[in-house]
Scaffold this active site. Sequence first.
Site, mmCIF file in Angstrom:
data_model
loop_
_atom_site.group_PDB
_atom_site.id
_atom_site.type_symbol
_atom_site.label_atom_id
_atom_site.label_comp_id
_atom_site.label_asym_id
_atom_site.label_seq_id
_atom_site.Cartn_x
_atom_site.Cartn_y
_atom_site.Cartn_z
ATOM 1 C CG ASP A 125 11.044 -31.530 -88.649
ATOM 2 O OD1 ASP A 125 10.660 -31.323 -87.526
ATOM 3 O OD2 ASP A 125 11.026 -32.453 -89.381
ATOM 4 C CB SER B 238 7.591 -33.636 -88.084
ATOM 5 O OG SER B 238 8.164 -33.851 -89.406
#
Length: 258
Positions: free
Chosen positions: A151, A38
């Site tokens: 993610d 991320s």
Amino acid sequence: MRVGLALSGGAARGIAHLGVLKAFDEIGIKPTIISGVSSGAIAGVFYAAGFSPDDILKLIKELRLYRVMRLAIGQVGILHLDAVERLFHRYLGADATFEDLGIPVIISATDMNEGVTAYFRSGDLIKPLLASCAVPVLYRPVSINGMLLNDGGLLNNMPIDPLKGNCDIKIGVHSNPVNHQARITTLRSMVERTLHLAINNNVKLRMHQCDFFLEPQDLKYYRLMSFGKADEIFDIGYRYTLSLKEKLLKLVLKNQNF
């Protein structure tokens, strides 16, 4: 001496990674491989591409969130990553590959179909980077080789695993400490808290794999979307890391003499 660095996700809190990297530069610790997820993946990739931590901070401050968010009603996620992709193309190159980077980088994302973590370290760079920061539900997932990716922090927000066997020292940096005094007063705060606690649990499972673990506690006072306080967050990571200079150098020296 091969130093591996694992950088967690954390949205705006992840800006602290840039401060950590600046401190490492000043201390003289140069990572030879980076594993990121991320916001940690973004920091790691841009750093490995040759951008200084200060330059990356400047870039983040110049961006406006509304410019990179576009509704995608009817899709699996409600926001597009198209504008983010164009930004990556602009600064990293439309045909950027992992092999173009000055430091090896490993990016992790979550394969939503299989329910496992997928690691990327070669070939196309942009798509895995987009996938790694595509928060489930909020952003549309990214498709790569038949995998539906979101993610990577969902399953592994401390991607220390891929560093095994690739370095002599493994350093983990976590930008999401829990504020145990926080009060839940709104639906938004409840959703954020739920995700935060769930993700932090998978970090605890991997902390013991780090030879050195950094977690700036002052970050707990900042919201995940506090991009307007980028300078403060950057400074927290920078000063916290400098405060550990002697311990970090001792660790490096110990392993050099081993």
